[in-house]
Design a protein around this motif. Structure first.
Motif, mmCIF file in Angstrom:
data_model
loop_
_atom_site.group_PDB
_atom_site.id
_atom_site.type_symbol
_atom_site.label_atom_id
_atom_site.label_comp_id
_atom_site.label_asym_id
_atom_site.label_seq_id
_atom_site.Cartn_x
_atom_site.Cartn_y
_atom_site.Cartn_z
ATOM 1 N N ASN A 35 0.909 9.664 -5.620
ATOM 2 C CA ASN A 35 -0.211 9.099 -5.002
ATOM 3 C C ASN A 35 -0.774 9.697 -3.778
ATOM 4 O OD1 ASN A 35 1.908 8.705 -3.157
ATOM 5 N ND2 ASN A 35 1.335 6.634 -2.762
ATOM 6 N N GLU A 66 -2.116 16.662 -1.793
ATOM 7 C CA GLU A 66 -0.538 17.201 -1.736
ATOM 8 C C GLU A 66 -0.344 17.620 -3.316
ATOM 9 O OE1 GLU A 66 2.896 15.661 0.614
ATOM 10 O OE2 GLU A 66 3.462 15.002 -1.441
ATOM 11 N N GLY A 92 9.877 7.548 -4.371
ATOM 12 C CA GLY A 92 10.680 6.728 -3.659
ATOM 13 C C GLY A 92 10.380 6.908 -2.139
ATOM 14 N N PRO A 101 10.259 16.609 3.271
ATOM 15 C CA PRO A 101 9.468 16.041 4.198
ATOM 16 C C PRO A 101 9.823 14.584 4.869
ATOM 17 C CG PRO A 101 8.095 17.323 2.813
ATOM 18 C CD PRO A 101 9.620 17.347 2.432
HETATM 19 N N1 LIG Z 1 15.698 13.590 1.021
HETATM 20 C C1 LIG Z 1 16.956 13.028 0.831
HETATM 21 O O1 LIG Z 1 17.890 13.350 1.633
HETATM 22 C C2 LIG Z 1 17.206 12.063 -0.226
HETATM 23 C C3 LIG Z 1 18.692 11.573 -0.453
HETATM 24 C C4 LIG Z 1 19.047 10.633 -1.520
HETATM 25 C C5 LIG Z 1 17.908 10.550 -2.205
HETATM 26 N N2 LIG Z 1 16.394 10.862 -1.956
HETATM 27 C C6 LIG Z 1 15.654 10.069 -2.975
HETATM 28 O O2 LIG Z 1 14.929 11.527 -3.431
HETATM 29 C C7 LIG Z 1 13.313 10.786 -3.727
HETATM 30 C C8 LIG Z 1 12.442 11.937 -3.004
HETATM 31 O O3 LIG Z 1 12.724 11.988 -1.670
HETATM 32 P P1 LIG Z 1 11.968 13.284 -0.914
HETATM 33 O O4 LIG Z 1 12.951 13.246 0.186
HETATM 34 O O5 LIG Z 1 11.857 14.117 -1.591
HETATM 35 O O6 LIG Z 1 10.842 12.455 -0.180
HETATM 36 P P2 LIG Z 1 9.318 13.167 -0.015
HETATM 37 O O7 LIG Z 1 8.453 12.078 0.882
HETATM 38 O O8 LIG Z 1 9.352 14.297 0.540
HETATM 39 O O9 LIG Z 1 8.648 12.963 -1.259
HETATM 40 C C9 LIG Z 1 8.338 11.588 -2.081
HETATM 41 C C10 LIG Z 1 7.678 11.829 -3.163
HETATM 42 O O10 LIG Z 1 7.257 10.422 -3.730
HETATM 43 C C11 LIG Z 1 5.850 10.414 -4.064
HETATM 44 N N3 LIG Z 1 5.543 8.995 -4.040
HETATM 45 C C12 LIG Z 1 5.925 8.040 -2.961
HETATM 46 N N4 LIG Z 1 5.439 6.736 -3.010
HETATM 47 C C13 LIG Z 1 4.786 7.059 -4.235
HETATM 48 C C14 LIG Z 1 3.839 6.162 -5.042
HETATM 49 N N5 LIG Z 1 3.674 4.914 -4.649
HETATM 50 N N6 LIG Z 1 3.275 6.505 -6.062
HETATM 51 C C15 LIG Z 1 3.551 7.895 -6.675
HETATM 52 N N7 LIG Z 1 4.345 8.715 -5.886
HETATM 53 C C16 LIG Z 1 4.914 8.379 -4.928
HETATM 54 C C17 LIG Z 1 5.276 11.218 -2.904
HETATM 55 O O11 LIG Z 1 3.880 11.612 -3.322
HETATM 56 C C18 LIG Z 1 6.152 12.327 -2.983
HETATM 57 O O12 LIG Z 1 5.849 13.288 -4.051
HETATM 58 C C19 LIG Z 1 13.360 9.394 -3.491
HETATM 59 O O13 LIG Z 1 13.434 8.630 -4.355
HETATM 60 C C20 LIG Z 1 14.433 9.428 -2.191
HETATM 61 O O14 LIG Z 1 14.925 8.216 -2.100
HETATM 62 C C21 LIG Z 1 16.259 11.700 -1.167
#
Ligand SMILES: NC(=O)c1ccc[n+]([C@@H]2O[C@H](COP(=O)([O-])OP(=O)(O)OC[C@H]3O[C@@H](n4cnc5c(N)ncnc54)[C@H](O)[C@@H]3O)[C@@H](O)[C@H]2O)c1
Length: 266
Positions: free
Chosen positions: A40, A44, A99, A198
């Motif tokens: 969204n 990016e 998420g 990020p």
């Molecule tokens: N980073 C961690 O340590 C970690 C650990 C466990 C689980 N997770 C899970 O991994 C997933 C990704 O996390 P991340 O750390 O890469 O986060 P991030 O913020 O770097 O990336 C999140 C991505 O989701 C997209 N997004 C968010 N809301 C959206 C929406 N409403 N519609 C469409 N796209 C949307 C963003 O554009 C982005 O591309 C998440 O589900 C998070 O809960 C992350």
């Protein structure tokens, strides 16, 4: 080429413009797949698409494209899946990754409305994406990978809403795997521990002592570092391409964060 384990296959990754989703997109392109990412965040998404196309060009295989989609909106998700299938005529793997983890606070400070919003983003979007993608995945004998979290299994302080949404993703994955086995579709989840993305940087920036916050994040693993998005991506390529007898299973990728007894009270 031994690396092209997903050539001529199509992978759709929600939230593929950043962090874990982007790492997955890179690894699927490296495996030769045609990858569609959604986000969204328009700018990016376009930047990630360009970087992935360079990667595909350099290796002479795979491709990447970006579709704007807010996963909280059913109609966006329907359009995302329709666009993907009309562009490539098939769908082999859906990775539900988009998420968010809200800032940490005790239950007293969360509202029911905030919780409902998070359920919409972290859980209902997964339900909708699976539902809309399944008719196509059943045709290809494809698979679904839902990105949950280590904390769904071990809990996390001051994160009741997030932890509950990810716990629901684990249960949803197992129930859907049961239903879809007869249709030839595998459904698995991946539970990352601390992956440096990020989103993690957002938490570091918001902390009263950012350097301490990052050091604590790294020290939470027995491997004394955070994981990379590409490490999660390689696990997902394995699940999609090689783990052909695996369904309904959660795959923790955590650097050993959950191992051992440790001090839990002050
Ligand atoms: N980073 C961690 O340590 C970690 C650990 C466990 C689980 N997770 C899970 O991994 C997933 C990704 O996390 P991340 O750390 O890469 O986060 P991030 O913020 O770097 O990336 C999140 C991505 O989701 C997209 N997004 C968010 N809301 C959206 C929406 N409403 N519609 C469409 N796209 C949307 C963003 O554009 C982005 O591309 C998440 O589900 C998070 O809960 C992350």
């Amino acid at each position: 080429m031994t690396g092209l384990r997903y050539a001529n296959k199509v992978a759709l990754i929600t939230g593929g413009s950043s962090g874990v989703g982007k790492g997955c997109a890179e690894e699927f392109v490296k495996a030769g797949a045609d990858v569609v990412i959604c986000s969204n965040r328009e700018g990016e998404g376009a930047a990630a698409e360009a970087a992935l196309q360079v990667l595909a060009c350099e290796q002479g295989a795979g491709s990447a494209s970006f579709v704007f989609c807010d996963v909280r909106r059913d109609q966006d998700l329907r359009a995302l899946i329709d666009t993907t299938v009309s562009r490539y005529q098939r769908l082999d793997c859906l990775i539900n990754n988009a998420g968010w983890h809200p800032p940490h606070k005790p239950i007293d400070d969360f509202s029911a409305h905030e919780f409902q919003e998070l359920i919409g983003l972290n859980l209902i979007s997964v339900f909708n994406a699976c539902k809309f993608a399944l008719p196509h995945l059943r045709r290809t004998g494809g698979n679904i990978i839902n990105i949950a979290s280590l904390v769904a299994t071990i809990g996390q302080r001051h994160a009741v809403t997030y932890t509950a949404t990810k716990g629901a993703v684990l249960s949803f994955t197992k129930a859907l795997a049961l239903d879809e086995a007869a249709n030839g579709v595998r459904v698995n989840s991946v539970s990352p521990g601390n992956i440096y993305t990020p989103l993690w940087q957002e938490a570091i920036d918001a902390a009263p002592d950012p350097a301490r916050c990052r050091a604590d994040g790294e020290a939470a693993q027995v491997m004394a570092r955070m994981g990379s998005p590409q490490e999660v991506g390689r696990l997902c390529v394995y699940l999609a391409a090689d783990a052909t007898f695996t369904t309904g299973v959660d795959h923790i990728i955590s650097g050993g964060a959950e191992l051992g007894y440790g001090r839990k009270t002050d």
